[in-house]
Design a protein around this motif. Structure first.
Motif: not given
Length: 238
Positions: A133-140, A197-202
């Motif tokens: 909600k307040d942050l963005k996903m970098g990687s998982m 890592p699975m990039r989630m930026d998109a």
């Protein structure tokens, strides 16, 4: 008398040297072969890592730093209330934004990371969706824990020794030998294949707009653990 004594001593030394020649010949090693046996095993990932980040900009660097700190503090406090999740801050950087000519600074941008780790995939996935909600996903990404790695290596060690023995016997028979002696043997773990890592930026933009992102289905996958047995044998010929 002294000459006879010296002659006798010289003869005794010569006899001792001749007597030691068969011993030296016995110690010489021949028909040595270097061999390698490799065994591997796919091990399921049992650790989940998630990197979230805050990235905002402001013309006032002090206000920008305060805003970033406040966002991180809220996220850390929320994450620390969840059991079985390790929480730590990652990198934090700020840099200037220039005008089109690249001469004047028009603002500042700051990025700060929050890193989460857990063996409880469901719990960490739920927490991640709430923090988006307040942050963005970098990687998982996913990894093998130290206890799982050690257990797998211990199992593979026995298999590596057995595989080396089989290869040593095969080499002995190929040379026409009757048996072999083990000269030396070393066992080494080759570790794991690199984690991708699975990039989630998109997905970050659409996720951050929602009140809470949907909890993703987790497929952790595996990594390959390898143990090598490197050694030298001496083939005994008939």
């Amino acid at each position: 008398m002294r000459s006879l004594t010296r002659l006798a001593a010289a003869l005794a030394l010569s006899s001792a040297a001749l007597a030691s020649l068969p011993t030296l010949a016995d110690e010489a090693r021949y028909n040595q072969i270097a061999l390698r046996a490799e065994v591997n095993q796919d091990v399921a990932h049992d650790l989940m890592h998630v990197t979230l980040y805050s990235e905002v900009q402001n013309s006032d660097p002090a206000k920008l730093a305060a805003e970033t700190t406040q966002t991180l503090n809220i996220a850390v406090e929320q994450a620390c209330q969840v059991k079985n999740v390790s929480v730590k801050l990652g990198s934090r950087n700020s840099y200037p934004i220039y005008d089109e000519k690249g001469q004047q600074i028009t603002g500042w941008r700051e990025r700060a990371e929050l890193r989460l780790e857990s063996a409880d995939f469901a719990t960490l996935s739920k927490l991640t969706s709430e923090l988006l909600k307040d942050l963005k996903m970098g990687s998982m990404d996913f990894a093998i824990s130290n206890p799982s790695r050690k257990k797998s290596e211990d199992e593979l060690l026995k298999e590596a020794v057995a595989a080396f023995k089989a290869r040593a016997q095969l080499a002995t028979e190929a040379l026409g030998g009757k048996s072999y002696k083990l000269v030396n043997l070393s066992l080494n773990s080759a570790g794991f294949q690199p984690i991708r890592p699975m990039r989630m930026d998109a997905m970050a933009g659409s996720m951050s707009m929602a009140k809470a992102a949907p909890v993703p289905e987790i497929e952790a996958g595996t990594s390959e653990v390898t143990v090598n047995a490197d050694g030298v044998i001496e083939v005994q010929m008939p």
